[in-house]
Design a protein around this motif. Structure first.
Motif, PDB file in Angstrom:
ATOM      1  N   VAL A 503       0.835  -1.202   0.000  1.00 48.38           N
ATOM      2  CA  VAL A 503       0.000   0.000   0.000  1.00 48.38           C
ATOM      3  C   VAL A 503       0.870   1.252   0.000  1.00 48.38           C
ATOM      4  N   ASP A 504       1.902   1.275   0.851  1.00 46.96           N
ATOM      5  CA  ASP A 504       2.820   2.426   0.873  1.00 46.96           C
ATOM      6  C   ASP A 504       3.484   2.618  -0.483  1.00 46.96           C
ATOM      7  N   GLU A 509       4.029   5.413  -5.714  1.00 47.45           N
ATOM      8  CA  GLU A 509       4.041   5.344  -7.176  1.00 47.45           C
ATOM      9  C   GLU A 509       2.931   6.204  -7.787  1.00 47.45           C
ATOM     10  N   LEU A 510       1.747   6.164  -7.199  1.00 50.74           N
ATOM     11  CA  LEU A 510       0.630   6.954  -7.729  1.00 50.74           C
ATOM     12  C   LEU A 510       0.870   8.452  -7.547  1.00 50.74           C
ATOM     13  N   SER A 511       1.633   8.803  -6.529  1.00 54.96           N
ATOM     14  CA  SER A 511       1.939  10.220  -6.283  1.00 54.96           C
ATOM     15  C   SER A 511       2.928  10.762  -7.299  1.00 54.96           C
ATOM     16  N   LEU A 516       0.734   5.659 -14.314  1.00 51.85           N
ATOM     17  CA  LEU A 516       0.130   4.599 -13.508  1.00 51.85           C
ATOM     18  C   LEU A 516      -1.303   4.958 -13.118  1.00 51.85           C
ATOM     19  N   ARG A 517      -1.597   6.250 -12.996  1.00 51.35           N
ATOM     20  CA  ARG A 517      -2.934   6.681 -12.575  1.00 51.35           C
ATOM     21  C   ARG A 517      -4.009   6.358 -13.611  1.00 51.35           C
ATOM     22  N   SER A 518      -3.597   6.133 -14.852  1.00 47.29           N
ATOM     23  CA  SER A 518      -4.557   5.819 -15.908  1.00 47.29           C
ATOM     24  C   SER A 518      -4.870   4.321 -15.962  1.00 47.29           C
ATOM     25  N   VAL A 528       1.712  -3.540  -7.916  1.00 48.83           N
ATOM     26  CA  VAL A 528       2.309  -3.384  -6.582  1.00 48.83           C
ATOM     27  C   VAL A 528       2.310  -4.684  -5.783  1.00 48.83           C
ATOM     28  N   GLY A 529       1.898  -5.798  -6.409  1.00 50.11           N
ATOM     29  CA  GLY A 529       2.061  -7.097  -5.752  1.00 50.11           C
ATOM     30  C   GLY A 529       0.814  -7.791  -5.284  1.00 50.11           C
ATOM     31  N   PHE A 530      -0.375  -7.176  -5.453  1.00 49.46           N
ATOM     32  CA  PHE A 530      -1.606  -7.829  -5.028  1.00 49.46           C
ATOM     33  C   PHE A 530      -2.127  -8.744  -6.140  1.00 49.46           C
TER      34      PHE A 530
END
Length: 558
Positions: A503-504, A509-511, A516-518, A528-530
């Motif tokens: 999550v961190d 990364e999104l910041s 990635l936001r798209s 991110v691994g989920f």
């Protein structure tokens, strides 16, 4: 656009010539005899004669070859022939068997709506074809898995498969046929549309239209016209969208009575008229979409929001009964399970949406039943309604306020500099003196903590799905030590430790990574691994108090 009839099945005899010397394979001999005949019954008769001869010789491979042709030309016994091939060749390693029959049976299950069974059979076909180095069957099985991914909502996963499939055919002309290439281009164009890669969609649509016209493939041409119309709608070229969709719909009606495709056309024509501000025509086509969906009882997730517009229309007419009717239809469509849904996250979403609709339905029914009584009590009704709206507004404002605070807190945390290695080592040494004795040698604890720091620092947790045992093995320790050290020094269990790291990392990364936001939530989760969007969203909310969709929306505008 729904692609129910696009399953690629290489039982087409011209596509199954043998490229490997395995046993005494007389496939080409039988194929030559059969292709001389023009009538299916005559072809089946030759295959049956060949089958009897192979049975007398106990020739397993050529018995299977005969059954394969019979499954193509004697459709009344198709399933029995397929099962016979599977039983005969299950433990064999022939070039085309049993892979092609797993694929055949998978397509049959898919077309009957048994998607979970179809998926299992496609996977078997893929695995056995890969072992036999049969690229044709391997790629066709993978293509069909892409169709299932599309249905489950995993558009990015489907896109990757279709892109690989088309690239393979373009680079390997010996495997390329008009049938497979045209359908591959359509599937790829469709995936580009739904992943909002509109420039690539336009290029692929143009290529597909040229190919389908050149090969006189009217089915795929009509589908691509509709896909082109959807593309034009998405880029706000509403007049062209309507023209393409109307032409595509007219062609589809000539050969396809599956009204789900007609429903898709009507939906996007309605959306285009709404974009032009023509509410009357928009509602006309939305009503036609509703008629199509009621007739087929087929769930098309991409267009189900048509009922939001239809309910809004009914609401503007103060027609409570019509609102309830539309809610009942949507609930009925949402409740239809196409013989096992594939994507758990999608099911949960549907259940949540269904609960919301049920709640709204109950409210409307009560309001409708009391309507005559409330005519004489208008002022009281308006006061009560105002209070409810104020309470809802207060609740919404409070929720929005808390979300903003949590969002800002996340952004501020990102601005804090990370500790360098010397600070980390000092911190580890301090922790060793402060923590209670946990029956593990201090030097072992220190070594594992340093390795965990490297594991975190290099973002290894995002690269694959770790278990306690696999991480312990990677760190050259045992799972008992690792679990105890994480519990004591990280103050969480192993699962939450990994989730918090991911999550961190997602927040970071999104910041910083605009591209990635798209991505879809599913795609971000995998980055991110989920394993899936549901577990990612749950972990994100548990740690931050907000959902990833909220964070993405607001980080774009911050």
């Amino acid at each position: 656009m729904k692609m129910k009839c696009l399953s690629i099945l290489f039982i087409i005899v011209l596509s199954l010539s043998n490229n490997a010397a395995v046993a005494q394979d007389n496939f080409d001999e039988l194929k030559a005899l059969i292709l001389k005949e023009k009538i299916d019954s005559s072809k089946a008769k030759i295959a049956k004669t060949y089958l009897k001869r192979s049975i007398r010789k106990s020739d397993t491979l050529n018995i299977a070859n005969a059954y394969l042709f019979l499954s193509a030309y004697d459709p009344s016994n198709k399933v029995a022939y397929i099962d016979s091939i599977i039983n005969l060749t299950r433990n064999k390693s022939y070039y085309r068997f049993p892979a092609v029959s797993y694929l055949q049976k998978g397509v049959a299950k898919y077309e009957s709506g048994n998607y979970i069974e179809a998926l299992e059979l496609y996977i078997k076909a893929s695995e056995t074809a890969k072992k036999g180095e049969n690229h044709t069957i391997y790629l066709s099985a993978k293509f069909n898995i892409g169709l299932l991914k599309n249905m489950s909502g995993d558009r990015e996963g489907a896109l990757n498969i279709f892109a690989e499939y088309v690239a393979f055919l373009e680079q390997s002309p010996q495997y390329k046929t008009e049938y497979t290439y045209n359908r591959g281009l359509f599937a790829l164009a469709d995936s580009y549309i739904y992943t909002k890669k509109l420039d690539l969609a336009e290029i692929t649509i143009d290529k597909g239209i040229k190919e389908s016209l050149k090969t006189q493939d009217s089915i795929i041409y009509s589908y691509l016209l509709v896909t082109s119309g959807i593309h034009q709608y998405l880029i706000n070229d509403y007049h062209k969208a309507i023209d393409s969709l109307q032409k595509g719909k007219k062609l589809i009606k000539q050969f396809d009575d599956v009204e789900t495709r007609i429903a898709t056309c009507n939906y996007y024509i309605g959306r285009s008229y709404k974009g032009l501000g023509d509410e009357r025509k928009s509602i006309y086509y939305f009503k036609n979409t509703d008629t199509n969906l009621r007739k087929t009882k087929d769930v098309i997730p991409d267009i189900i929001d048509v009922y939001d517009d239809l309910r809004a229309f009914a609401k503007s007419k103060n027609d409570y009964e019509l609102q309830i009717e539309y809610i009942n239809t949507q609930l009925e469509l949402d409740s239809i399970s196409h013989a096992n849904q594939i994507n758990l996250t999608r099911n949960i979403t549907k259940k949540y949406d269904a609960a919301e609709l049920k709640s709204e339905k109950e409210r409307l029914i009560k309001q409708f039943e009391k309507d005559s009584f409330l005519k004489d009590n208008t002022i009281s009704f308006l006061i009560i309604l105002s209070v409810v709206l104020v309470l809802v507004a207060i609740y919404g404002f409070r929720k929005s306020y808390l979300n903003k605070i949590r969002f800002q807190k996340l952004l501020e945390q990102q601005k804090k500099p990370k500790a360098d290695k010397s600070e980390v080592i000092t911190s580890i040494s301090n922790d060793l003196t402060k923590k209670e004795d946990i029956d593990i040698p201090a030097d072992v604890i220190e070594t594992i903590l340093k390795k965990l720091h490297d594991f975190e620092d290099k973002n290894q947790f995002a690269k694959k799905h770790y278990t306690l045992n696999s991480l312990a093995k990677e760190l050259n320790t045992n799972s008992a030590y690792l679990s105890k050290i994480i519990n004591v020094f990280k103050n969480v269990n192993f699962a939450n430790y990994l989730n918090n790291l991911r999550v961190d990392f997602a927040v970071e990364e999104l910041s910083t990574n605009k591209s990635l936001r798209s991505y879809t939530i599913q795609a971000i989760a995998e980055e991110v691994g989920f394993k899936n969007a549901q577990s990612f969203s749950s972990a994100f909310y548990k740690k931050t108090g907000i959902y990833p969709s909220y964070f993405i929306k607001h980080v774009k505008s911050s």
